[in-house]
Design a protein around this motif. Sequence first.
Motif, short mmCIF file in Angstrom:
data_model
loop_
_atom_site.label_atom_id
_atom_site.label_comp_id
_atom_site.label_asym_id
_atom_site.label_seq_id
_atom_site.Cartn_x
_atom_site.Cartn_y
_atom_site.Cartn_z
N THR A 44 -23.33 -44.18 33.81
CA THR A 44 -22.38 -43.27 34.46
C THR A 44 -21.85 -43.88 35.75
O THR A 44 -20.66 -43.76 36.06
N GLN A 84 -19.68 -36.96 31.33
CA GLN A 84 -20.95 -36.68 30.64
C GLN A 84 -21.23 -35.18 30.61
O GLN A 84 -21.58 -34.63 29.57
N ASP A 160 -18.41 -40.64 28.18
CA ASP A 160 -19.76 -40.80 28.72
C ASP A 160 -20.72 -39.91 27.95
O ASP A 160 -20.74 -38.70 28.15
N GLU A 161 -21.49 -40.49 27.09
CA GLU A 161 -22.47 -39.78 26.27
C GLU A 161 -21.91 -38.47 25.72
O GLU A 161 -22.43 -37.39 26.00
MG MG Z 1 -25.13 -40.97 32.59
#
Ligand code: MG
Lengths: 312, 393
Positions: A44, A84, A160-161
């Motif tokens: 991140t 995320q 992000d994820e």
């Molecule tokens: Mg992260």
Amino acid sequence: MTAVLAAQGLIKSFGDLIAVNGVSFEIAEGETFGLLGPNGAGKTTSISMVAGLLEPDNGTVHVAGTQIRTNSTNGRSDIGLVPQEIAIYPDLTATENLRFFGRLYDMPGETLDKRVEEVLEVIGLSERQDDLVSEFSGGMQRRLNIGIGLLHRPRLLILDEPTVGVDPQSRNAILESVEDLSGEGIAVLYTTHYMEEAERLCDRVAIIDEGVIKAEGTRRELVSLVGEKDRIRVTVTGDLVEVARVASELPAVHEASPADSGVDVLANDASSVLPELLSRVAATGANVTGVAVSEPNLEAVFLHLTGKALRD
Amino acid sequence: MGAATRIAGKDLKLRVRDRSAFIMGIVTPLALAYIFHLVFGGTFSEEALDLQVGLVDLDDTQVSQSLGEALSGLEAEGVLVLTDFDDTASAEASVEDGEIGAYILLNQGLGAAAIQGQPFTIEVVGDVDSQTTTQVTSSIASEFGSAIERSQLSVTTAIALGQPPPPDELAIWGEEAALRPPAFTFVDVSADTRQLDANTFFAAGMAVFFLFFTVQFGVVGILEEKQGGTLARLLAAPISHTSVVAGKAILSFALGLISMTVLIVATHYLMDAEWGPPLGVALLVVAGVLAATSIMGVIAATATSADGAANLGAIIAVILGMLGGTFFPIGQGNDFLARLSYLTPHAWFMRGLANISGGAEWTEVLPAVGALLLFTLVFGTVAWVLLQRKLTR
Ligand SMILES: [Mg+2]
Ligand SMILES: Nc1ncnc2c1ncn2[C@@H]1O[C@H](COP(=O)(O)OP(=O)(O)O)[C@@H](O)[C@H]1O
């Protein structure tokens, strides 16, 4: 191929902690690039610098040739960010969320209207477009989260994820829509700690741990880098020792040994060795009842590189 | 600024849906002001406006009559209601019946004593239940008494200079001096001591008290965006960091302005609040909303979460509100508290409003507006810098 994204020597510390320590990578048009690493690896932090949210202590980010800085809006329209955390307003409808962020990218009215409809279609929320987001399931919110990042047709999409905490069905839908993106020529930067996702989606993967990229390349490059082999389990009835001897004579086979009810064969590339292997085994008079191939995965590569498992 | 207004517009939509800003900014202050108006409004205004004063003039000279004339003047201005009595007994009875709160007794010989420089007495008789009336009546009587004494002094001075005036002229001097209108402090009320009537006080007090809660719904939005993750999206968009902070400030300002406007109009029609000349009120409201936004901006910038900011903001708003005299007029008889209260925007707001209430010129509001703008400058600058910094860390 020109690089849509070029990240050069990114470094970022928080106090004594060096969260990202010299990360560099490039992503070409239409390419999906994965940052694979466990929680706290610096994924991140890295993409926050790429997206211009965080000023690097050192290093540069260029998107489509424009340097990205926190204090400048230059180049930002080329970036789509899917944070995320689900970053949407629960008390607005899906359409209102999309329209609000679309206007921040100065999309003119008509273009925006059309594009909002398109995106709703892509993320499968057309039916629910006028419902408040707070009434959505987690998976639907995740999809909208991605849709907002796509809305203004960025050249680089950063995810992000995006599948954390998502049910299997929504997860599959998300992965499919990411797969479609590279077909549209979008450069995708995808972070994850799920090995399967990186393997399925990414043309190239960088393995990151403790703020450092440990290795980078295609899955096969990474696998061969660490010397891991494909494992072929041939289930046979007959003389197992003879079968193993015949198999090991093949040049592409690294090792073959009898195991319970069959023979285990290690080879560099299972698919190329398999036809030859099976005809040789059949020639010994043994009766092949099953074949199972397990390719070494990034999990194994990660373990090899860092000495620890991807997920704790 | 396009992005700032878009952010503010989006937030306004959220606040409207959420309704808590509406409850905090309009419903609660209006309800409380109305309750205060019902409970205290009546007694407050009777005490303040209907002073029932009696006068018994047994002397009936030019000197004694001058008090009657002065009191009639006050009656004409609506400060008190005057009743003349022929004798002490009827005045006494009227006090006992509660018809008047107090009376002034001018005994026979007052005029002569005044002219000749002799000692004299003026009596005030009041009802224990009408303290305010009695106090006001006493101060009128003692003003009158000192006016007579001053005239005696000038006569004495003239004699001391060795030029005794002829006796008939002496009499005229004394009378003229006594006839000068006594300098009753509330006849020519100076701006410093002007008071709001009860209804306007409650309306304005509640409005400005809750204003500080209302404007929070704007600036605290930065913390909510941060916690909700949407701040990352805003910062990733091609808009400047200043427009994010500006968007929140604009919303604070708009919410404050909307709530104040609604409250001013509603209290005017519901409970007869007299806010004063529109231009003066508008300036005061704008300056007040700006000051409130700035102070709450500093709180949002120093808090670590939206809840934390709300809690800290509530504490600060209550302290400032109490100290600033939004619940009860502060500082009467306590100079220290009165001076301390001017450290709050609330006190300046209330003072500014008092200055323009009762038909004064709108320009009387300017000192208070200036003070509020000073609050805005100081706290607004700090908030602006801190909030920008808060975006990226
Ligand atoms: Mg992260
Ligand atoms: N704002 C911050 N302040 C202090 N430490 C941080 C901050 N952001 C991240 N970190 C630390 O930096 C490291 C990398 O974090 P992060 O980039 O979020 O990892 P990942 O996304 O790979 O899980 C972690 O140890 C994390 O605790």
